[in-house]
Design an enzyme around this catalytic site. Structure first.
Site, PDB file in Angstrom:
ATOM      1  CG  LEU A 161      16.388  14.704  93.686  1.00  0.00           C
ATOM      2  CD1 LEU A 161      15.636  14.234  92.450  1.00  0.00           C
ATOM      3  CD2 LEU A 161      17.863  14.537  93.488  1.00  0.00           C
ATOM      4  CD  GLU A 196      16.511  20.145  95.890  1.00  0.00           C
ATOM      5  OE1 GLU A 196      16.779  19.035  96.356  1.00  0.00           O
ATOM      6  OE2 GLU A 196      15.840  20.303  94.849  1.00  0.00           O
ATOM      7  CE  LYS A 244      20.601  12.023  91.288  1.00  0.00           C
ATOM      8  NZ  LYS A 244      21.015  13.296  91.845  1.00  0.00           N
ATOM      9  CE1 TYR A 280      21.086  14.237  87.865  1.00  0.00           C
ATOM     10  CE2 TYR A 280      22.932  13.219  88.986  1.00  0.00           C
ATOM     11  CZ  TYR A 280      22.038  14.271  88.840  1.00  0.00           C
ATOM     12  OH  TYR A 280      22.109  15.328  89.710  1.00  0.00           O
TER      13      TYR A 280
END
Ligand SMILES: Cc1ncc(COP(=O)(O)O)c(C=O)c1O
Length: 278
Positions: free
Chosen positions: A202, A177, A144, A33
């Protein structure tokens, strides 16, 4: 006014838009996505998101030959039909509908869903709390993928502690992250530190864009992993994403960051990012 969504070639009322129960996204999380920010009706960092989409698709061997132009047309039409000035566009590609079997099906068209919604974007933003939590994800965080259960669990942990974001930590003690963002710190030498692109994170499109904006403004950027201890001692912490843009973090677990106020660098970079996208 009813929301409009795009599903496999059709524009439908959002509330009636659906995919089949045997879509592989639903069955296996077999899809990828993108989330794209809309500011003043403009698509922000569209090329970056399209490039990452193509990479994610290629990394999971999902053959989806839709052009940048067509996707842009779909996005623009949804911005118009949903009367969006500022907002977010969500795009999802899955490996399509097939009898449930783990291996990839052959000759099945991928499924494309795009939705859009308005959001409130403000120039300044209040500082937020974050917590730390174990990073429980797989080794390909650079893709992703729609398989977001560990991220959802981490975010829920944040909500349980009245926090905005969960900062995920690897077994070696370094931060990867946020559950849905990249983390940055301003260190004691006023350098901007954020983790370098690798399979561990990511690589955010907002992060990439902000890296350019910050270096033009003479900030020194260091891309390396950093620990929770270093984050706690930072002059400033902030997260970036298409949704959060640049959002300051003023508390990590029970510790205030510096004096607990929003720092000048985070605010300056948020303004610079919004300015740059005019
Ligand atoms: C795990 C994770 N890291 C980083 C980001 C930031 O990426 P971007 O700046 O492209 O929105 C996101 C955004 O959803 C994310 O889910």
């Amino acid at each position: 006014m009813s929301r409009i969504a795009y599903v496999n070639g059709r524009y439908l009322p959002h509330k009636n838009a659906s995919v089949h129960i045997e879509d592989r996204g639903y069955q296996f999380g077999d899809g990828v996505y993108e989330v794209v920010l809309v500011l003043n009706k403009n698509l922000i960092d569209f090329e970056g998101h399209y490039t990452r989409l193509k990479r994610s698709l290629s990394e999971i061997s999902l053959d989806f030959p839709i052009s940048e132009t067509v996707i842009k047309q779909i996005f623009k039409r949804l911005v118009r039909s949903n009367h969006i000035t500022n907002g977010l566009i969500y795009l999802q590609v899955t490996r399509g509908v097939a009898d449930r079997a783990h291996q990839f099906p052959t000759n099945v068209p991928p499924a494309l869903v795009v939705t859009a919604k308005p959001t409130l974007i403000t120039k300044t933003v209040a500082g937020k709390k974050a917590i730390t939590t174990a990073d429980q994800r797989w080794d390909r965080r650079d893709i992703k993928t729609i398989q977001l259960l560990p991220n959802c669990i981490a975010k829920q942990e944040a909500v349980k502690h009245d926090a905005f974001e969960a900062i995920m930590v690897m077994q070696d003690g370094t931060i990867t992250e946020g559950a849905s963002s990249n983390l940055w710190m301003v260190d004691k030498d006023n350098q901007l530190v954020t983790r370098q692109a690798s399979n561990a994170i990511l690589n955010g499109i907002t992060k990439l864009s902000l890296t350019n904006i910050a270096s033009i403004r003479q900030y020194k950027i260091v891309e390396r992993p950093f620990t929770v201890e270093e984050a706690r001692e930072a002059k400033e912490l902030f997260v970036t994403s298409a949704t959060a843009i640049v959002t300051p973090i003023i508390q990590l677990n029970d510790d205030l960051i510096a004096d607990g106020n929003v720092g000048p660098v985070a605010l300056a970079l948020r303004s610079a990012y919004l300015e740059n996208t005019r």
